[in-house]
Write a protein that holds these residues in place. Structure first.
Motif, PDB file in Angstrom:
ATOM      1  N   GLY A   1      -4.332   5.406  -5.690  1.00  0.00           N
ATOM      2  CA  GLY A   1      -5.120   4.170  -5.686  1.00  0.00           C
ATOM      3  C   GLY A   1      -4.378   2.961  -6.216  1.00  0.00           C
ATOM      4  O   GLY A   1      -4.909   1.856  -6.233  1.00  0.00           O
ATOM      5  N   SER A   2      -3.105   3.167  -6.629  1.00  0.00           N
ATOM      6  CA  SER A   2      -2.371   2.029  -7.179  1.00  0.00           C
ATOM      7  C   SER A   2      -1.634   1.271  -6.084  1.00  0.00           C
ATOM      8  O   SER A   2      -1.210   1.839  -5.080  1.00  0.00           O
ATOM      9  CB  SER A   2      -1.357   2.523  -8.213  1.00  0.00           C
ATOM     10  OG  SER A   2      -0.476   1.492  -8.533  1.00  0.00           O
TER      11      SER A   2
ATOM     12  N   ALA B   1      -4.164   2.711 -11.105  1.00  0.00           N
ATOM     13  CA  ALA B   1      -5.085   2.164 -10.116  1.00  0.00           C
ATOM     14  C   ALA B   1      -5.772   0.933 -10.693  1.00  0.00           C
ATOM     15  O   ALA B   1      -6.155   0.912 -11.859  1.00  0.00           O
ATOM     16  CB  ALA B   1      -6.120   3.215  -9.738  1.00  0.00           C
ATOM     17  N   GLY B   2      -5.891  -0.080  -9.867  1.00  0.00           N
ATOM     18  CA  GLY B   2      -6.597  -1.290 -10.288  1.00  0.00           C
ATOM     19  C   GLY B   2      -5.730  -2.266 -11.062  1.00  0.00           C
ATOM     20  O   GLY B   2      -6.142  -3.386 -11.346  1.00  0.00           O
ATOM     21  N   GLU B   3      -4.522  -1.846 -11.406  1.00  0.00           N
ATOM     22  CA  GLU B   3      -3.646  -2.746 -12.156  1.00  0.00           C
ATOM     23  C   GLU B   3      -2.854  -3.652 -11.209  1.00  0.00           C
ATOM     24  O   GLU B   3      -2.493  -3.240 -10.106  1.00  0.00           O
ATOM     25  CB  GLU B   3      -2.648  -1.936 -13.004  1.00  0.00           C
ATOM     26  CG  GLU B   3      -3.222  -1.487 -14.319  1.00  0.00           C
ATOM     27  CD  GLU B   3      -2.172  -0.828 -15.187  1.00  0.00           C
ATOM     28  OE1 GLU B   3      -2.357  -0.832 -16.406  1.00  0.00           O
ATOM     29  OE2 GLU B   3      -1.168  -0.323 -14.640  1.00  0.00           O
TER      30      GLU B   3
ATOM     31  N   SER C   1       0.844  -1.204   0.000  1.00  0.00           N
ATOM     32  CA  SER C   1       0.000   0.000   0.000  1.00  0.00           C
ATOM     33  C   SER C   1       0.870   1.241   0.000  1.00  0.00           C
ATOM     34  O   SER C   1       2.073   1.164   0.255  1.00  0.00           O
ATOM     35  CB  SER C   1      -0.896   0.011   1.230  1.00  0.00           C
ATOM     36  OG  SER C   1      -0.103   0.298   2.349  1.00  0.00           O
ATOM     37  N   ALA C   2       0.244   2.368  -0.278  1.00  0.00           N
ATOM     38  CA  ALA C   2       0.996   3.615  -0.286  1.00  0.00           C
ATOM     39  C   ALA C   2       1.445   3.935   1.135  1.00  0.00           C
ATOM     40  O   ALA C   2       0.726   3.646   2.088  1.00  0.00           O
ATOM     41  CB  ALA C   2       0.113   4.728  -0.801  1.00  0.00           C
ATOM     42  N   PRO C   3       2.662   4.495   1.279  1.00  0.00           N
ATOM     43  CA  PRO C   3       3.127   4.822   2.629  1.00  0.00           C
ATOM     44  C   PRO C   3       2.220   5.883   3.268  1.00  0.00           C
ATOM     45  O   PRO C   3       1.550   6.636   2.580  1.00  0.00           O
ATOM     46  CB  PRO C   3       4.519   5.398   2.394  1.00  0.00           C
ATOM     47  CG  PRO C   3       4.869   5.029   1.020  1.00  0.00           C
ATOM     48  CD  PRO C   3       3.612   4.874   0.264  1.00  0.00           C
ATOM     49  N   VAL C   4       2.225   5.862   4.586  1.00  0.00           N
ATOM     50  CA  VAL C   4       1.405   6.828   5.320  1.00  0.00           C
ATOM     51  C   VAL C   4       1.851   8.244   4.944  1.00  0.00           C
ATOM     52  O   VAL C   4       3.046   8.523   4.877  1.00  0.00           O
ATOM     53  CB  VAL C   4       1.556   6.606   6.840  1.00  0.00           C
ATOM     54  CG1 VAL C   4       0.803   7.679   7.615  1.00  0.00           C
ATOM     55  CG2 VAL C   4       1.075   5.223   7.209  1.00  0.00           C
TER      56      VAL C   4
END
Lengths: 165, 304
Positions: B162-163, B170-172, B147-150
């Motif tokens: 969203g990636s 995103a969604g890939e 996930s993306a870092p805080v």
């Protein structure tokens, strides 16, 4: 198996890949390395054998050398002994010669002495005869006296004197 | 002492902190190797398999390209390795060690390099962005997502909005570019088949048709023993296949799970463990093949 991803063409690909790699590695890696290991083992074995041979040759050379030295010593001793014997023989010969020489000189000296003595004796006899003749003449000249004994004695003394001289 | 405690505390803080900075949302790892080029059979494990080939050939050329009587460097190492392997095989099966060496040593080298290649950074995490991922609904899929870092802790995020993956929309999802061949059943099954059929080939070439007398025997209880022998022979194929695949795939799963739980410090000992497992699996594969050759090429009638 399909759900796990097993697929015949992919399987065949992996089998062929293995075959190729086994062949390539055999040619590029296993064979040369084994050959090298074998070659090195042979070389080491040969070197060890050669080292043994050299050691043996050295031992042989040492043995030969020792034998030669021993032989030379024996020969030297024999030569020395021969020389000593020869010297001894020569010494004996020299002594013999010297003794013979000495004997010869002695004999000659003795013969000479004898000769001189005989000569002297003849000389003395001659002188005695002369003395006697002289005495007789004197006796005859002074007539025969009773003291002719004294005259004879006197002649003898004279003779002795002349001999001492 | 105080210094060691300090280092331990710092590592602990790093471990805990990393969990907060890099929280992971979900895990994903696939049992199947992914096709890199659509509509072909070329998978990411095949790519790594090719890289392993290149690495092995390079090693062979570097080590044995110019052999010297007095070895040094890679030549020294490879000579030692090959001699060690040869003596190992000779200890198990002196009769066939020399003849079978190229095949079994190749199994060892391919397996060990494949196992270790899977541990390199980037294997499994570098990939091609893939949009059609959602269409595949397979129970054999577990995907790892970072996930993306805080926000506000690290500089601007390299992740698109969203990636889950750097560089992807995103969604890939991603199709990993590299995958250890040992974590692909095609590779392990191929080796298992080679091992078993090579053993069969050697046994038949030595014992002739008499070799099959071991399996097909009408002599009372021996007929039952023959069936058991046949089963044990056939069972070697899945045993070889799944032993290697299971160990290496499980190792990858273990590492991913450890990274998922604690991204830093803690996975390190598991990496060392996996290096060890990689060696042991290659060793086991080679030694078992050698041992089965020794067992199968024995004349069965000699024992009676």
């Amino acid at each position: 198996m399909e759900a796990l991803g097993v697929n015949l063409p992919k399987l065949i690909y992996q089998i062929i890949n293995f075959g190729i790699m086994a062949f390539v590695l055999y040619r590029l890696l296993y064979k040369p390395v084994f050959n090298m290991l074998q070659e090195r083992a042979t070389r080491i074995e040969q070197s060890l054998k050669e080292a043994d041979q050299v050691k043996e040759q050295l031992a042989n050379a040492k043995r030969d050398y020792d034998a030669e030295i021993a032989k030379a010593r024996q020969e030297a001793a024999a030569i020395l002994m021969q020389a000593q014997e020869r010297v001894k023989a020569q010494e004996l010969e020299l002594i013999n010669q010297a003794q013979q020489e000495a004997e010869r000189i002695r004999t000659e000296a003795r013969a000479q002495t004898e000769q001189e003595r005989a000569l002297m004796f003849r000389d003395a006899q001659q002188q005695i005869a002369e003395m006697v003749t002289l005495t007789a003449e004197k006796v005859l000249q002074a007539e025969l006296k009773q003291s002719h004994n004294a005259l004879i004695e006197q002649s003898l003394v004279d003779l002795a004197k002349s001999r001492n001289n | 002492m105080a210094r060691n405690i300090g280092i331990a505390l710092a590592l602990l803080a790093l471990a805990v902190g990393s969990r907060i900075i890099y929280p992971m949302e979900s895990l994903a790892i696939e049992v199947r190797a992914d096709d890199l080029i659509p509509n072909t059979i070329f998978t990411n494990s095949m790519l790594v398999s090719l890289l392993v080939n290149v690495a092995l050939i390079t090693l062979a050329v570097v080590a044995a390209g110019n052999l010297k009587a007095v070895p040094s460097g890679w030549q020294n190492f490879m000579e030692w390795l090959i001699e060690w392997l040869y003596n190992l095989f000779k200890g198990i099966n002196a009769e066939y060690a020399q003849r079978t060496f190229p095949v079994i040593a190749t199994i060892f080298f391919l397996v060990i390099l494949s196992n270790w290649f899977g541990l390199l950074p980037g294997v499994g995490s570098i990939g091609i962005c893939h949009a059609a991922e959602q269409n595949e609904t397979s129970m054999s899929e577990i995907r790892l997502a970072v996930s993306a870092p805080v926000d506000n802790i690290l500089p601007p995020s390299p992740f698109a909005e969203g990636s889950k993956y750097i560089g992807c929309q995103a969604g890939e999802g991603i199709v990993p570019l590299f995958r250890s061949p040992s974590a692909d059943l095609n590779f392990t099954l191929a080796l298992a088949l080679i091992s078993v059929f090579y053993t069969l080939y050697l046994s038949i070439s030595k014992l002739g048709a008499g070799y099959f007398g071991k399996f097909f025997n009408l002599n009372g209880v021996m007929s039952f023993v023959g069936i058991l022998e046949l089963i044990s022979l056939l069972a070697r194929i899945p045993a070889f296949t799944f032993r290697l695949f299971g160990n290496i795939f499980a190792g990858e799963v273990l590492l991913i799970v450890m990274i998922f739980l604690v991204p830093m410090v803690v996975p390190l000992p598991f990496y060392f463990f996996e290096v060890f497992v990689g060696f042991i699996q290659a060793f086991v594969f080679a030694v078992l093949t050698m041992a089965f050759i020794a067992i199968e090429t024995q004349d069965h009638n000699e024992h009676h």
